[in-house]
Design a protein around this motif. Structure first.
Motif, PDB file in Angstrom:
ATOM      1  N   LEU A   1      17.653  15.450  22.950  1.00  0.00           N
ATOM      2  CA  LEU A   1      16.871  14.522  23.627  1.00  0.00           C
ATOM      3  C   LEU A   1      15.186  14.791  22.929  1.00  0.00           C
ATOM      4  O   LEU A   1      14.532  13.688  22.728  1.00  0.00           O
ATOM      5  CB  LEU A   1      16.671  14.936  25.293  1.00  0.00           C
ATOM      6  CG  LEU A   1      15.653  14.246  26.192  1.00  0.00           C
ATOM      7  CD1 LEU A   1      15.961  12.670  25.995  1.00  0.00           C
ATOM      8  CD2 LEU A   1      15.515  14.606  27.542  1.00  0.00           C
TER       9      LEU A   1
ATOM     10  N   GLU B   1      15.192  12.742  19.846  1.00  0.00           N
ATOM     11  CA  GLU B   1      15.017  11.405  19.968  1.00  0.00           C
ATOM     12  C   GLU B   1      13.684  11.112  20.401  1.00  0.00           C
ATOM     13  O   GLU B   1      13.253   9.995  19.789  1.00  0.00           O
ATOM     14  CB  GLU B   1      16.037  10.854  21.316  1.00  0.00           C
ATOM     15  CG  GLU B   1      17.616  11.082  20.741  1.00  0.00           C
ATOM     16  CD  GLU B   1      18.442  10.610  21.982  1.00  0.00           C
ATOM     17  OE1 GLU B   1      17.907  10.035  22.893  1.00  0.00           O
ATOM     18  OE2 GLU B   1      19.575  11.041  21.840  1.00  0.00           O
ATOM     19  N   GLU B   2      13.195  11.876  21.317  1.00  0.00           N
ATOM     20  CA  GLU B   2      11.719  11.546  21.594  1.00  0.00           C
ATOM     21  C   GLU B   2      10.793  11.686  20.417  1.00  0.00           C
ATOM     22  O   GLU B   2       9.878  10.880  20.396  1.00  0.00           O
ATOM     23  CB  GLU B   2      11.259  12.602  22.802  1.00  0.00           C
ATOM     24  CG  GLU B   2      11.875  12.233  23.993  1.00  0.00           C
ATOM     25  CD  GLU B   2      11.521  13.405  25.164  1.00  0.00           C
ATOM     26  OE1 GLU B   2      11.001  14.396  24.785  1.00  0.00           O
ATOM     27  OE2 GLU B   2      12.065  13.149  26.212  1.00  0.00           O
TER      28      GLU B   2
ATOM     29  N   SER C   1      21.946  19.359  24.590  1.00  0.00           N
ATOM     30  CA  SER C   1      21.336  18.230  25.248  1.00  0.00           C
ATOM     31  C   SER C   1      19.882  17.945  25.137  1.00  0.00           C
ATOM     32  O   SER C   1      19.206  16.985  24.755  1.00  0.00           O
ATOM     33  CB  SER C   1      21.850  17.943  26.593  1.00  0.00           C
ATOM     34  OG  SER C   1      23.128  17.852  26.565  1.00  0.00           O
TER      35      SER C   1
END
Length: 136
Positions: A119, A122-123, A115
């Motif tokens: 994340l 994505e950032e 996860s």
């Protein structure tokens, strides 16, 4: 996300990061994985440990995860500073089997480590998108 596998045959995860002659690179998305290419470590590289690690890191710098048999502490630190996560697996695990496990994790509720990786990816993609708009 791009995923690298330390291998000497392109079929199994069977190499130590600092001694891996090549990395099999795949693009992995929920429900889908496709082979990109085998990236071979040049035979003429620095014989010191730092040089060996730097060449391997630059070879897979676009990858988010790197599956391997072993990795030294200093190499692991350098890999993670480049926003890649080293993942140790038992020697000889078939790459296809490991991809299947990864796809299974992506289908359900991914473990915390995955996860965090997703994340961060994505950032980074959002930052690149904003930079692209600011330049245009």
């Amino acid at each position: 996300m791009r995923v690298a596998f330390a291998t000497d045959d392109g079929v199994h995860v069977n190499a130590h990061f600092g001694h891996s002659p090549m990395f099999a690179v795949y693009e992995v998305r929920p429900g889908d994985a496709r082979f990109i290419e085998n990236r071979t470590v040049p035979t003429q590289i620095s014989s010191d440990e730092t040089g060996k690690i730097d060449v391997r890191i630059s070879l897979i710098g676009d990858c988010t995860l790197v599956f391997l048999m072993q990795i030294g502490a200093s190499a692991a630190a350098r890999v993670t500073r480049r926003k890649m996560m080293p993942v140790k697996v038992p020697s000889g695990v078939p790459i296809e089997e490991q991809i299947g496990r990864l796809l299974e994790m992506l289908r359900g509720k991914p473990p915390m480590w995955l996860s965090k990786v997703l994340l961060a990816e994505e950032e980074a993609a959002s930052e690149q998108e904003v930079e692209g708009r600011n330049e245009g």
